[in-house]
Design an enzyme around this catalytic site. Structure first.
Site, PDB file in Angstrom:
ATOM      1  N   LYS A  91     -20.126 -21.565  -2.441  1.00  0.00           N
ATOM      2  CA  LYS A  91     -20.736 -21.369  -1.125  1.00  0.00           C
ATOM      3  C   LYS A  91     -20.786 -22.676  -0.342  1.00  0.00           C
ATOM      4  CE  LYS A  91     -24.846 -19.589   1.231  1.00  0.00           C
ATOM      5  NZ  LYS A  91     -26.092 -18.793   1.106  1.00  0.00           N
ATOM      6  N   HIS A 131      17.445   5.775  -4.152  1.00  0.00           N
ATOM      7  CA  HIS A 131      16.321   6.678  -3.893  1.00  0.00           C
ATOM      8  C   HIS A 131      15.547   7.010  -5.167  1.00  0.00           C
ATOM      9  CE1 HIS A 131      17.086   7.083   0.333  1.00  0.00           C
ATOM     10  NE2 HIS A 131      18.347   7.427   0.115  1.00  0.00           N
TER      11      HIS A 131
END
Length: 541
Positions: free
Chosen positions: A136, A273
């Site tokens: 922090k 595909h």
């Protein structure tokens, strides 16, 4: 100016050398318990945390760092005069670096016979709090939770100071680390105490792709940094334009197909595909490529190629006048790489150096609306080998049979594969049927006609070089009679066997298990077909 570093680590890898570097750069060391002992034994001067807090470590070490003189020293803002004054009033000195890694909770609960009490005792409380506090306040405090980052900090200290850029990266890493740690605790306790399964994932990157399955869809690729072995997360793109969503899907199918084949010979898969339309092994990579291409030269246009050997010059030359989207290989010969780069600016070349390593992911996942499906990977080919017909299945077809089923399990259901031993000990996918609502169409409308068409191209090519002594029909009959057809699931009726036999196929693999197995076997016996039940289904949806 003297700075202070708080060091408390469970994993002591490299900590002594790192601490010596800190001391050499005027850091005073505060430490706890076993870490302090390790550092002192290495001749490093250490201040016990109890000397800072004025309280001894207590309750078996459960309480030692949770104190205002520790967290105040980490959290106060150095450019806030009110914070500075309050720190001075209460005798709080700054802590400029926090080096912490956590109790080994995940490693503990992974052990056989671990008790709930053992697990709970390995839940770190002070460690995550220290990491979060330091993270922090990252602009003033450097937070370190991974020994792999020690060298980065050492390099920057030698250059003068730890940069804000590195502090930002370490801050994010610390919060991610504690999030994963808390997730592991939640997963274990939910399962153990509530009998609830919780699945948490951690993926990073979020690289934006050109588009999704279709142009109007947005897409991103997130990496699983913990995934080892060959994977898209570990691939290095050497050339070509960026990858699309569909490219990732096809590459994954190509990797899975070739890894599942697990051939000791040079091997090539061609994917279009999300289906392998070409697959072959060969004496050389070039031989395997040419055989794989023969498996469906039409579908191979604009395909993805994956190989299990260094991509060499001879194979690269085979790609002249062939449109390929992507090539994946364990590596590229230097000259071959230049040939491929000069072929097209768009051709993507991906290097996977760990290709030979096994996958370390046990499960596969699929998102559905409102949920997630999990299953174990489809590993293996056969659970049994039961020839159920009068016509026997020769042992000489064993290698070809494994190849046929390996190909079949990587083709979308309902799938069939027709495999041919084009040269002694080397195999190719001659034809396949994929993604049909019924298996009959996969055979009579797709697999068998495709194999026939591919064989005609091969016949005409050979005939142009050296006139063939037999007609194409005779050649087709000869080849089909030696092929193996594999089915990913049982035959619900005998019609699949009928159409396979009409095409000239005499050797068939199926899991078996239909309520009409007796009828299927009787038809196979009537037609002189050799049928083996393998006991293992391989649906792929």
């Amino acid at each position: 100016m003297v700075k202070r570093a708080l060091i408390s680590v469970s994993d002591k890898t490299g900590i002594v050398d790192f601490t010596k570097t800190l001391v050499a750069h005027n850091f005073e060391i505060i430490s706890t318990g076993g870490t302090a002992k390790t550092l002192r034994e290495a001749g490093i001067s250490v201040m016990d945390i109890s000397d800072v807090t004025g309280f001894p470590e207590m309750m078996d070490g459960r309480v030692k760092t949770l104190h205002p003189k520790i967290h105040g020293g980490i959290l106060y803002l150095r450019d806030n005069s009110q914070h500075v004054n309050q720190a001075g009033t209460h005798g709080i000195s700054p802590i400029d670096m926090v080096v912490v890694n956590l109790y080994p909770f995940k490693e503990t609960v992974a052990k056989d016979g671990v008790t709930l009490n053992d697990a709970i005792e390995n839940i770190d409380i002070g460690g995550p709090t220290l990491l979060r506090a330091a993270a922090k306040n990252y602009t003033f405090v450097t937070v370190v939770c991974d020994p792999a980052d020690y060298s980065k900090i050492e390099n920057e200290l030698k250059a003068g100071e730890i940069t804000l850029s590195l502090k930002e990266k370490l801050m994010v890493k610390a919060f991610r680390h504690t999030a994963d740690y808390d997730g592991a605790i939640d997963t274990y306790l939910s399962r153990t105490l509530l009998q609830e399964k919780v699945k948490r994932f951690s993926f990073v990157g979020g690289e934006k792709l050109r588009y999704g399955e279709n142009w109007h869809q947005d897409a991103s690729f997130y990496k699983d940094v913990r995934c080892g072995g060959p994977s898209l997360s570990n691939a290095t793109q050497l050339h070509g334009k960026e990858l699309s969503y569909n490219n990732y899907i096809d590459i994954d199918n190509a990797l899975l197909t070739l890894k599942d084949l697990n051939s000791e010979n040079p091997s090539v898969v061609i994917v279009k595909h999300n289906n392998p339309c070409g697959l072959a092994t060969g004496k050389t990579l070039k031989d395997a490529f040419l055989a794989a291409w023969d498996g469906d030269p039409v579908s191979a246009f604009g395909s993805i190629i994956c190989v299990n050997r260094i991509f060499d010059v001879e194979t690269a030359k085979c790609l002249e006048k062939k449109f390929i989207e992507i090539i994946i290989a364990p590596g590229f010969d230097k000259t071959a790489l230049e040939i491929l780069k000069n072929k097209s600016e768009s051709l993507r070349l991906l290097e996977l150096k760990d290709f030979e390593k096994p996958y370390d992911n046990e499960f596969t996942y699929k998102h559905v609306t409102g949920g997630l499906l999990e299953q174990t990977r489809d590993i293996g080919l056969f659970e049994k080998w039961d020839c159920v017909t009068k016509a026997q299945f020769p042992d000489s077809k064993s290698g070809l049979s494994k190849f046929a089923m390996s190909a079949c399990k990587c083709i979308k259901s309902n799938s069939i594969s027709i495999a041919f031993e084009y040269e002694s000990g080397y195999y190719m996918l001659l034809g396949m049927g994929a993604g049909q609502p019924n298996r009959v169409d996969s055979i009579r409308k797709l697999g068998a006609p495709k194999a026939c068409a591919n064989l005609k191209i091969m016949y005409d090519r050979m005939n142009a070089v050296t006139p063939m002594k037999i007609s194409f029909d005779e050649y087709k009959t000869q080849v089909f009679s030696e092929c193996v057809m594999a089915s990913d699931a049982f035959f619900p009726f005998d019609d699949s066997v009928v159409y396979a036999s009409e095409a000239g196929l005499k050797y068939i693999l199926s899991p078996g298990g239909s309520i009409r197995d007796d009828e299927v076997i009787a038809t196979a016996n009537r037609l002189g077909v050799s049928l083996v039940f393998t006991g293992m289904r391989h649906f792929l949806h």
